[in-house]
Design an enzyme around this catalytic site. Structure first.
Site, mmCIF file in Angstrom:
data_model
loop_
_atom_site.group_PDB
_atom_site.id
_atom_site.type_symbol
_atom_site.label_atom_id
_atom_site.label_comp_id
_atom_site.label_asym_id
_atom_site.label_seq_id
_atom_site.Cartn_x
_atom_site.Cartn_y
_atom_site.Cartn_z
ATOM 1 N N HIS A 1 -25.428 24.978 -69.364
ATOM 2 C CA HIS A 1 -25.268 24.730 -67.931
ATOM 3 C C HIS A 1 -26.259 25.557 -67.127
ATOM 4 C CE1 HIS A 1 -20.999 22.839 -67.906
ATOM 5 N NE2 HIS A 1 -21.963 21.946 -67.880
ATOM 6 N N CYS B 1 -37.375 8.085 -69.596
ATOM 7 C CA CYS B 1 -36.559 8.756 -68.576
ATOM 8 C C CYS B 1 -35.984 10.067 -69.092
ATOM 9 C CB CYS B 1 -35.443 7.846 -68.079
ATOM 10 S SG CYS B 1 -34.272 7.411 -69.366
ATOM 11 N N GLU C 1 -32.414 5.770 -77.373
ATOM 12 C CA GLU C 1 -32.030 7.165 -77.635
ATOM 13 C C GLU C 1 -31.678 7.386 -79.096
ATOM 14 O OE1 GLU C 1 -29.581 8.809 -73.994
ATOM 15 O OE2 GLU C 1 -29.015 6.741 -74.427
ATOM 16 N N ARG D 1 -27.668 3.831 -64.747
ATOM 17 C CA ARG D 1 -27.223 3.888 -66.141
ATOM 18 C C ARG D 1 -25.708 3.741 -66.175
ATOM 19 N NH1 ARG D 1 -28.475 9.032 -69.838
ATOM 20 N NH2 ARG D 1 -27.138 10.173 -68.421
ATOM 21 N N ARG E 1 -27.896 8.897 -63.041
ATOM 22 C CA ARG E 1 -26.898 9.374 -64.017
ATOM 23 C C ARG E 1 -25.515 9.189 -63.417
ATOM 24 N NH1 ARG E 1 -30.952 13.380 -65.872
ATOM 25 N NH2 ARG E 1 -30.894 13.242 -68.129
ATOM 26 N N ARG F 1 -28.716 19.042 -79.892
ATOM 27 C CA ARG F 1 -29.372 19.612 -78.715
ATOM 28 C C ARG F 1 -28.519 20.660 -78.022
ATOM 29 N NH1 ARG F 1 -28.948 14.381 -74.544
ATOM 30 N NH2 ARG F 1 -28.996 15.819 -72.794
ATOM 31 N N ASN G 1 -34.329 13.081 -74.711
ATOM 32 C CA ASN G 1 -33.432 14.209 -75.020
ATOM 33 C C ASN G 1 -32.579 13.866 -76.238
ATOM 34 O OD1 ASN G 1 -34.441 14.978 -72.562
ATOM 35 N ND2 ASN G 1 -32.585 14.529 -71.428
ATOM 36 N N ASP G 2 -31.939 12.708 -76.166
ATOM 37 C CA ASP G 2 -31.111 12.319 -77.306
ATOM 38 C C ASP G 2 -31.956 11.831 -78.473
ATOM 39 O OD1 ASP G 2 -28.343 12.830 -76.901
ATOM 40 O OD2 ASP G 2 -28.433 11.460 -75.204
HETATM 41 C C1 PEP Z 1 -31.859 11.349 -72.728
HETATM 42 O O1 PEP Z 1 -31.100 11.385 -73.699
HETATM 43 O O2 PEP Z 1 -33.088 11.565 -72.794
HETATM 44 C C2 PEP Z 1 -31.303 11.064 -71.398
HETATM 45 C C3 PEP Z 1 -32.084 10.831 -70.357
HETATM 46 O O3 PEP Z 1 -29.953 11.095 -71.286
HETATM 47 P P1 PEP Z 1 -29.065 12.434 -71.140
HETATM 48 O O4 PEP Z 1 -29.984 13.615 -71.152
HETATM 49 O O5 PEP Z 1 -28.296 12.282 -69.876
HETATM 50 O O6 PEP Z 1 -28.208 12.351 -72.364
HETATM 51 MG MG MG Z 2 -29.027 10.675 -73.456
#
Ligand code: PEP
Ligand code: MG
Length: 833
Positions: A449, A757, A686, A592, A556, A720, A709-710
């Site tokens: 966070h 994204c 993802e 999303r 989001r 992660r 990210n995912d």
């Molecule tokens: C991602 O996974 O890159 C993404 C944009 O979604 P989040 O970070 O909200 O899981």
């Molecule tokens: Mg994601």
């Protein structure tokens, strides 16, 4: 008569077998009982003499007047904390009486930092005393009976000795010297031989069979220790001991902090770290330490304490609500989670039950919160560590109100670099008001966070910097390079001047980029690249529009759903989506669909416990499992006007069937709402499954958007949210880049645009690579949109393509970063790095 050993702490007494460390569970150290502590002071369990008190004050051993040798080890792997959070109250050699305080520790800080708080209380000369009675599986108070012991008549040890002593010197490789765990292993090894083995350091000599004697040697890393052996198996004993003592017994790995993501070698005096929020900053170090808040056990009466707790909860709740009202969307999201915890009826009733037993409001609240923490910790789920942070945060805030002590250091001079072991979200929000320049944390992870809040605030931050950060003393100048992933403490004048010039040039470039932000984005040779922004609120949308965002590539929507007791209604959602659309008039807005589950739980959607939440009910799987929730959200989006401005994007897609199912539901709802025009439906890439079937998905979808990210965590098989590996979850890893390349190739082949994204689109070093790999839309954090546009404008498509090809051939993320940094230096210095 039995010898009584009393509990050194108030807590829950548990069998030694339950300690998740074989040294204790397998009795290598001796027999005993373990305690889950609820108090912060270890007191003497019998009358006796302190034999050892480790330098880092995480463990103490003593010998009772009857000869019982006892070790109390606070938490597991706490030696690595190097004394942080522990205050010794006695010294080795001191005579103590039962109940005398020996060590005080910061329950919050140690709970946060340690592998576990479970505290073994062990009789280390178990061959001389046997435990005839023990308290386990129930609560125990300090100074209440924990164990009853009887002396054992010992048969004399039989070994032949011709008086010959053989010896060898070894240099210790144990990072923390011989502390409890190595001592147990050495003693176990020594007990396997008939003869006598002693360890000698200077004028100290200890029997290798006795863990306490080994601890009393007070060894450190690099010490030369002489091993002496005698008896008829002396040679074997010596060889075994030398082999054991010359190794690090696995201790280096146990205490290692994650390798920082640093592509370039660190210069002397630099410390590496993981980039949690990019940027450059320099300023004086202000250290933020979290002091313990002491609470009294005894209450002043049930009614008084109940009223005090109720009033404190109201006061803290009002403070959090004020931060929600005035903070950014990220601050509001984290603070809403805190408010939900504060309002948790289970926590309140557990505290109330304790008050009814006569304890003070503070004592009751701390106990209730820590019970909850123990439950979360017992799940062994790394994601829940983040929830523990939040619980500790609200615990401190309530205790601060009850005791009148400040919960957190709440101010630092403007322009300071905040340096801490770790920081709670509320601490950061409070400190941010003083306008610090940057943040360095010894611990923490890039997806905590605190990291998310820093990124939202644009505060440059490095995390997971390790113990090297101890060298940053208050007042020293620190150069924080959260682009290269390193910091320099007390730099020389030349380095300071050069760094200051870099910051000034960077600001000038950012201002120049903003001046041209409104124009559409093309590469230098005219290829159109759309520069969008990721949003969580209307406020983000306004900021993004000011930065020249050409739309939103990711709204989001979960920000509407998290931290509350029930799902938002269709009207509430519609108002939120319409507000965002209105803030970006005439521009595309990609909403999303609800992405909860996994690391984003919602109280009103109870999931069965999952061993692997990241691989369980997440993203679109949740929507399809709760059709009414999905339909409500789809209707709210379809009702936004002008129709067509809002597009729909599916999170965590793994198969074509999911896209078909959502399209069928959307078509039915369009019919019901009397909407004839089709709506664009896109897919987030993802999962490796989505990347490798991008052509099949593209045949069903209107666009693809890569969530790096995912995608990174699933391609690399590294969680992660797990700080132990988070440092290595770098989306510039060639494996992730190859997945992105494949997605772009397959998506374009099927005639669909592919965007990015995930966080990678907000990394200046990554922008040219993503364009070169074929992404034609980038959706970044609002604050980076103008700069991203400037970078794209300064490059030709051919340049980015050649650079991307080279990146795909790199062998590691570090190599890609080094390549990208060199490319930035030579190709877009005037706008980028
Ligand atoms: C991602 O996974 O890159 C993404 C944009 O979604 P989040 O970070 O909200 O899981
Ligand atoms: Mg994601």
């Amino acid at each position: 008569m039995a010898l009584i050993i009393t509990s050194p702490l108030r807590g829950w007494a548990a069998p030694l077998d339950s300690v998740p460390d074989p040294v204790f569970a397998e009795r290598m150290m001796g027999d005993g009982v373990a305690i889950h502590p609820l108090d912060d002071t270890v007191c003497a369990p019998c009358d006796g003499v302190i034999v050892t008190l480790h330098d880092s004050a995480h463990a103490v051993s003593l010998r009772s007047d009857e000869g019982v040798e006892l070790l109390i080890h606070i938490g597991l792997e706490t030696v690595a904390l190097k004394g942080r959070g522990f205050t010794p109250l006695v010294a080795a050699g001191a005579r103590v009486l039962r109940g005398d305080p020996l060590i005080r520790f910061d329950l919050d800080a140690v709970a946060l930092a340690a592998v576990s708080l479970i505290t073994p209380v062990v009789v280390t000369n178990a061959e001389a005393f046997t435990i005839t009675r023990r308290t386990i599986d129930r609560a125990v108070g300090a100074c209440e009976e924990l164990m009853a012991l009887e002396p054992v008549a010992q048969a004399p040890r039989r070994w032949s000795d011709d008086g010959t002593v053989i010896a060898q010197t070894v240099t210790l490789r144990l990072p923390h010297g011989i502390h409890a765990r190595p001592a147990a292993r050495i003693a176990e090894c020594a007990r396997g031989f008939a003869g006598d083995v002693h360890l000698v350091l200077g004028d100290r000599r200890g029997d290798a069979r006795s863990p306490i004697a080994l601890l009393a040697l007070g060894t450190r890393l690099g010490d030369s220790v002489v091993i002496e052996a005698r008896g008829d198996d002396a040679e074997h004993a010596l060889a075994a001991m030398v082999a054991l003592l010359a190794s690090d017994m696995g201790e280096s790995a146990a205490v290692a902090t994650p390798a920082p993501l640093v592509a370039t070698p660190l210069a002397p005096g630099q410390i590496g770290g993981v980039i949690a929020s990019p940027g450059l900053a320099m300023g004086p170090v202000v250290r933020i330490d979290r002091s313990a808040i002491a609470v009294q056990r005894e209450g002043a009466g049930i009614t008084v304490e109940r009223e005090a707790l109720a009033a404190a909860l109201v006061e803290v709740g009002a403070g959090i609500a004020a931060r929600i009202a005035t903070g950014s969307s990220q601050v509001a999201a984290v603070m809403s989670a805190h408010l939900a915890l504060l309002d948790d009826p289970g926590l309140a009733s557990a505290a109330d039950a304790r008050i009814a037993e006569g304890t003070s409001a503070g004592f009751a609240w701390r106990g209730a919160v820590h019970d909850q923490i123990d439950i979360l910790r017992a799940t062994g789920n790394a994601h829940l560590a983040e929830r523990i942070d939040d619980l500790i945060d609200i615990e401190r805030q309530v205790l601060a109100v009850l005791t009148g002590m400040p919960a957190n250091a709440d101010a630092a001079p403007p322009g300071a670099i905040l340096v801490a072991d770790d920081l709670l979200p509320s601490q950061l929000v409070t400190l941010a008001a003083s306008r610090p320049a940057g943040l360095c944390l010894a611990r923490g992870g890039p997806t905590s966070h605190v990291a998310i809040l820093c990124a939202g605030m644009g505060l440059p931050a490095l995390v997971a910097m390790g113990d090297a950060l101890d060298a940053a003393e208050g007042g020293a100048t620190l150069l924080l390079d959260a682009e290269a992933g390193c910091a320099t403490i007390a730099p020389n004048a030349t380095d300071s001047t050069a760094f200051a010039a870099r910051i000034t040039a960077r600001h000038a470039r950012r201002d120049a980029a903003r001046a041209t932000a409104a124009a559409p984005c093309h590469t230098a040779d005219g290829a159109r690249i759309e520069l969008f922004a990721n949003l969580g609120s209307v406020e983000d949308a306004v900021a993004a529009a000011a930065q020249g965002a050409e739309g939103s590539g990711l709204v989001r929507s979960e920000f509407l759903f998290l931290g509350r007791d029930s799902a938002p209604s269709e009207d509430e959602q519609h108002a939120a989506y319409q507000g965002i659309a209105d803030a970006l008039p005439g521009l595309p807005v990609i909403v999303r669909l609800l992405d909860i589950g996994g690391d984003k739980p919602a109280a009103y959607l109870p999931f069965a416990a999952e061993e692997n939440p990241a691989l369980g009910q997440r993203g679109i799987r949740v929507g399809l499992a709760h059709p009414e929730l999905l339909a409500t959200q789809l209707r709210a989006i379809l009702r936004v006007r002008p129709f067509g401005q809002c597009r729909i994007m599916l999170p965590m897609v793994a198969s074509v069937a999911e896209v078909r199912a959502v399209r069928a539901i959307t078509d039915r709802l369009r019919d019901e709402l009397g909407i004839a025009d089709p709506v664009e439906i896109g897919v987030m890439v993802e999962t490796p499954a989505a990347a490798i079937t991008a052509d099949l998905l593209a045949a069903e979808a209107d666009f693809l958007s890569i969530g790096t990210n995912d995608l990174s965590q699933y391609v690399l098989a590294m969680d992660r949210g797990n700080p132990a590996v988070a440092a290595q979850v770098d989306p510039l890893h060639p494996a992730v880049l190859r997945m992105i390349a494949e997605t772009c190739r397959r998506g374009a082949g099927a005639g669909r645009w592919v965007g990015v994204c995930g966080g990678l689109a907000s990394d200046p070093l990554a922008v040219p690579i993503l364009v070169g790999l074929g992404a034609t839309e980038l959706s970044a954090v609002p604050g980076f949109v103008a700069e991203a546009k400037a970078i794209v404008r300064s490059l030709t498509l051919a340049q980015t393509q050649a650079h991307a090809r080279a990146a795909l051939d790199c062998t590691s993320a570090a190599e890609v970063r080094a390549l990208a940094r060199a490319f930035a230096e030579t190709s877009f210095r005037e706008v980028g790095a």
